[in-house]
Design an enzyme around this catalytic site. Sequence first.
Site, PDB file in Angstrom:
ATOM      1  N   GLY A 177       0.870  -1.343  -0.011  1.00 27.90           N
ATOM      2  CA  GLY A 177      -0.137  -0.200   0.086  1.00 27.90           C
ATOM      3  C   GLY A 177       0.812   1.312   0.051  1.00 27.90           C
ATOM      4  N   GLY A 188       3.568   1.818  -1.733  1.00 25.67           N
ATOM      5  CA  GLY A 188       4.447   1.990  -3.095  1.00 25.67           C
ATOM      6  C   GLY A 188       5.236   0.770  -3.063  1.00 25.67           C
ATOM      7  N   ASP A 231       1.212  -2.652  15.377  1.00 25.00           N
ATOM      8  CA  ASP A 231       1.192  -3.365  14.235  1.00 25.00           C
ATOM      9  C   ASP A 231       2.058  -4.582  14.194  1.00 25.00           C
ATOM     10  OD1 ASP A 231      -0.446  -3.603  11.865  1.00 25.00           O
ATOM     11  OD2 ASP A 231       1.063  -2.855  10.551  1.00 25.00           O
TER      12      ASP A 231
END
Length: 419
Positions: free
Chosen positions: A84, A86, A209
């Site tokens: 997401g 790049g 995360d």
Amino acid sequence: MGVCLSAQIKAESPFNTVFNSKYVSTDGNDLGSTNDKVSANSVPQTPRSEGEILQSSNLKSFTLSELKTATRNFRPDSVLGEGGFGSVFKGWIDENSLTATKPGTGIVIAVKRLNQDGIQGHREWLAEVNYLGQLSHPHLVRLIGFCLEDEHRLLVYEFMPRGSLENHLFRRGSYFQPLSWSLRLKVALDAAKGLAFLHSAEAKVIYRDFKTSNVLLDSKYNAKLSDFGLAKDGPTGDKSHVSTRVMGTYGYAAPEYLATGHLTAKSDVYSFGVVLLEMLSGKRAVDKNRPSGQHNLVEWAKPFMANKRKIFRVLDTRLQGQYSTDDAYKLATLALRCLSIESKFRPNMDQVVTTLEQLQLSNVNGGPRVRRRSADVNRGHQNPSSVNGSRVRRRSADDISRLETPNAYPRPSASPLYT
């Protein structure tokens, strides 16, 4: 970086994140275990604006031209991964001057270029600079520098040649081999040390995360945490939590965080428990291709993990013969504690580190003891660690690098720093 639990949207990581003036300088790739504390001699003024963050970081500011040279103008054949954010490109720089060099000379780097049309934004890019530009630890990926030029946003990392834990657990084929029991213990301990450092009184950072794709491995299978776009400062003073939008990756988020948006260090502990279960089972946290009732790994596995006679139903069959029943049960028990519904019953990461160190010592001293699996579990599964009843030696790190016949498997999500 992480995504919203319901859809892929921008993460919340304000660029004015602060550390209560507790910082560590980034000074290399030391992989030892003695640098877990923050140095009191490297405490700059707390940056509050975007400009102050970039100026105070211990990073090199690259020009776009330099990074074009280092990556051979971002050639397609230099792409290491995509996501997401790049694309990530392989490049080369001089180890001392950090200037671009010819391919194959100097040190290898991974250059992440932000896709301006992607789901990740400038605030996440800046959060990465803010955290990794100030914190240094053997089990955090080293951020070497950044580029902020017009609309261009790039990050330059150390290169992690073994790729992500996700690929070694779930991707089957030419390069990625399943990790042995010993290496899984090592990776789990390394990652736990990284989280314990972030949660320490000196750093006070909640990672938010933690997942297998964000745990990267160097050439010696040393694990390091990457991607700090969702990281948040922990609570200060008499506060017990940080209130925030619910962000992260589905399947890894703690239940109380999902329900209330209250974020604590114990939220990371829950995520660690999910990853530990993935390492034990060789199964993804969420997989709708599994039979009904098994889509959510935690919900399916919990009843078996609490019973020493049933944990074999959860354990990765590729590990058979590499561990003792006692060690497997202890690791499963640790995972269960981390996955406690109530956060107060979860251990902190220092306690997790201690338990994993004891397990690793037990594994080294005692070695694996082959146990026959019960008939209901063994039926239909050939023991991969034996041939005609003869025990085969435990797979070493060198064995893991050998090739195997590729098998069809769902493509893993991109990991930014691998080949």
